[in-house]
Design a protein around this motif. Structure first.
Motif, PDB file in Angstrom:
ATOM      1  N   LYS A 150       0.759  -1.151  -0.077  1.00 21.56           N
ATOM      2  CA  LYS A 150      -0.007  -0.059  -0.103  1.00 21.56           C
ATOM      3  C   LYS A 150       0.904   1.036  -0.026  1.00 21.56           C
ATOM      4  O   LYS A 150       0.595   2.196  -0.707  1.00 21.56           O
ATOM      5  CB  LYS A 150      -0.946   0.148   1.132  1.00 21.56           C
ATOM      6  N   PRO A 195      -3.504  13.755   2.800  1.00 20.93           N
ATOM      7  CA  PRO A 195      -4.584  12.858   3.503  1.00 20.93           C
ATOM      8  C   PRO A 195      -4.336  11.258   3.348  1.00 20.93           C
ATOM      9  O   PRO A 195      -4.689  10.941   4.074  1.00 20.93           O
ATOM     10  CB  PRO A 195      -5.986  13.308   2.981  1.00 20.93           C
ATOM     11  N   ARG A 196      -4.006  11.174   2.075  1.00 20.01           N
ATOM     12  CA  ARG A 196      -3.669   9.685   2.071  1.00 20.01           C
ATOM     13  C   ARG A 196      -2.434   9.124   2.518  1.00 20.01           C
ATOM     14  O   ARG A 196      -2.461   8.026   3.192  1.00 20.01           O
ATOM     15  CB  ARG A 196      -3.615   9.173   0.440  1.00 20.01           C
ATOM     16  N   THR A 197      -1.581   9.877   2.582  1.00 23.33           N
ATOM     17  CA  THR A 197      -0.368   9.464   3.544  1.00 23.33           C
ATOM     18  C   THR A 197      -0.524   9.339   4.878  1.00 23.33           C
ATOM     19  O   THR A 197       0.087   8.432   5.510  1.00 23.33           O
ATOM     20  CB  THR A 197       0.946  10.376   3.136  1.00 23.33           C
ATOM     21  N   TRP A 198      -1.190  10.466   5.444  1.00 23.69           N
ATOM     22  CA  TRP A 198      -1.669  10.471   6.586  1.00 23.69           C
ATOM     23  C   TRP A 198      -2.169   9.463   7.235  1.00 23.69           C
ATOM     24  O   TRP A 198      -2.273   8.773   8.156  1.00 23.69           O
ATOM     25  CB  TRP A 198      -2.430  11.808   7.132  1.00 23.69           C
ATOM     26  N   SER A 199      -3.329   8.851   6.349  1.00 25.56           N
ATOM     27  CA  SER A 199      -4.117   7.690   6.705  1.00 25.56           C
ATOM     28  C   SER A 199      -3.188   6.322   6.718  1.00 25.56           C
ATOM     29  O   SER A 199      -3.213   5.594   7.677  1.00 25.56           O
ATOM     30  CB  SER A 199      -5.203   7.204   5.504  1.00 25.56           C
ATOM     31  N   LEU A 200      -2.380   6.149   5.803  1.00 21.36           N
ATOM     32  CA  LEU A 200      -1.388   5.276   5.907  1.00 21.36           C
ATOM     33  C   LEU A 200      -0.296   5.297   7.188  1.00 21.36           C
ATOM     34  O   LEU A 200      -0.407   4.278   7.926  1.00 21.36           O
ATOM     35  CB  LEU A 200      -0.216   5.090   4.738  1.00 21.36           C
ATOM     36  N   SER A 202      -1.152   6.639   9.789  1.00 18.15           N
ATOM     37  CA  SER A 202      -1.951   6.373  11.267  1.00 18.15           C
ATOM     38  C   SER A 202      -2.291   4.856  11.361  1.00 18.15           C
ATOM     39  O   SER A 202      -2.435   4.331  12.441  1.00 18.15           O
ATOM     40  CB  SER A 202      -3.493   7.080  10.924  1.00 18.15           C
ATOM     41  N   GLN A 203      -2.463   4.275  10.230  1.00 18.58           N
ATOM     42  CA  GLN A 203      -2.528   2.645  10.105  1.00 18.58           C
ATOM     43  C   GLN A 203      -1.340   2.015  10.768  1.00 18.58           C
ATOM     44  O   GLN A 203      -1.241   1.061  11.730  1.00 18.58           O
ATOM     45  CB  GLN A 203      -2.831   2.262   8.868  1.00 18.58           C
ATOM     46  N   HIS A 206      -1.087   2.639  14.587  1.00 23.47           N
ATOM     47  CA  HIS A 206      -2.005   1.823  15.537  1.00 23.47           C
ATOM     48  C   HIS A 206      -1.468   0.459  15.445  1.00 23.47           C
ATOM     49  O   HIS A 206      -1.665  -0.074  16.621  1.00 23.47           O
ATOM     50  CB  HIS A 206      -3.274   1.603  14.558  1.00 23.47           C
TER      51      HIS A 206
END
Length: 299
Positions: A150, A195-200, A202-203, A206
């Motif tokens: 991803k 935003p897409r990089t931040w989502s990655l 964050s995952q 986590h």
């Protein structure tokens, strides 16, 4: 130790596609450097630098898969499975840094727009778009299974956006003579990546914090385990992710009869496997006496 290498992990299943994407990206990066030098296009040279980070990211992804395939040891009982997650984190950090660079370059070009050969610039960017689309096609399937893939997919996606931006800027300069098109579109590309990089990222955080997988609802898990005959209570319940598609569960089950422990464990394992897709479980069976002893140890 969790025996067996990780050659069957989600990232490993897409190693060949990652290698093909790496070859395409590296080849086009060289072509883009040459094109940037010939046309005098700072946009192409900046995009080539962007491509260089992608080459590094794809190479890192393949390296992570190779490490993840190593057998576990007495020191690293899960082997190197977390290398996939660490590689994805590195990719996300690089992308965020790259975004800052893109915005800085856009600002500089807004102040002093460069003069470029827009025709050859358009041709090189169009070829880059085809290469990026091919790489995205190779990686798209694996991006939904592996954080590592991803991360690589997002890097190629950002390259694709860069190619589109260069194409649009070249067309505007050719048709309208609008020299500010390049810095404005560059800034838009940078903001789109965030935003897409931040989502990655964050995952990844986590997972590293051993958070509960998004597809697992712990109260539901507890309710299902409580439905096993003879189970009076569930405590110390934990579910976390080691790497993509590899979740682990541990818990204590308070039962009425220790003699039925084998049947209870089998039923609990079946629930975790069939209802929640968790194959790796560690289940401790307690009765009231054992639970009391454990409570004393933690005082």
């Amino acid at each position: 130790m969790h025996g067996g290498g990780s050659t069957g992990t989600a990232g490993a299943r897409h190693a060949r596609r990652l290698a093909l994407a790496l070859a395409l990206t590296a080849t086009y990066m060289v072509a883009e450097v040459v094109g940037g030098l010939v046309t005098g296009s700072l946009a192409l040279l900046a995009d080539a630098a962007h491509m260089l980070t992608d080459v590094g990211g794809l190479a890192l992804a393949l390296l992570a898969i190779r490490f993840a395939a190593r057998e576990p040891t007495s020191v690293r009982t899960f082997g190197y499975l977390r290398m996939e997650v660490l590689a994805a984190m590195a990719n996300a950090v690089v992308l965020l840094m790259l975004t800052v660079y893109i915005l800085y370059e856009a600002y500089q070009r807004f102040l002093s727009p460069p003069e470029v050969l827009s025709g050859p610039m358009l041709l090189v960017a169009a070829i880059g778009l085809v290469v990026n689309l091919a790489s995205m096609f190779l990686l798209k399937g694996g991006s939904s299974e592996s954080l590592n893939v991803k991360g690589a997919y997002f890097e190629v996606l950002s390259d694709m956006l860069g190619s589109i931006g260069v194409i649009v800027a070249a067309l505007l300069m050719m048709w309208k003579g609008w020299s500010l098109a390049d810095p404005l579109i560059g800034a838009g590309i940078g903001l789109f990546i965030v935003p897409r990089t931040w989502s990655l990222l964050s995952q990844v955080i986590h997972i590293l914090m051993q958070g509960t997988p998004p597809n697992i609802d712990l109260p539901t898990v507890e309710d299902r385990l409580m439905s096993v005959p003879g189970v009076l209570g569930v405590h110390d319940l934990h579910v976390w992710t080691v790497t993509s598609n590899f979740d682990v569960m541990t818990c204590h089950l308070l039962v009425t009869d220790l003699a039925l422990s084998r049947e209870t464990i089998r039923a609990a394992r079946r629930i975790m496997r069939d209802d929640f897709g968790v194959q790796h479980t560690t289940i401790q069976i307690d009765d009231e006496a054992l639970k009391a002893e454990e409570a004393e140890l933690h005082v």
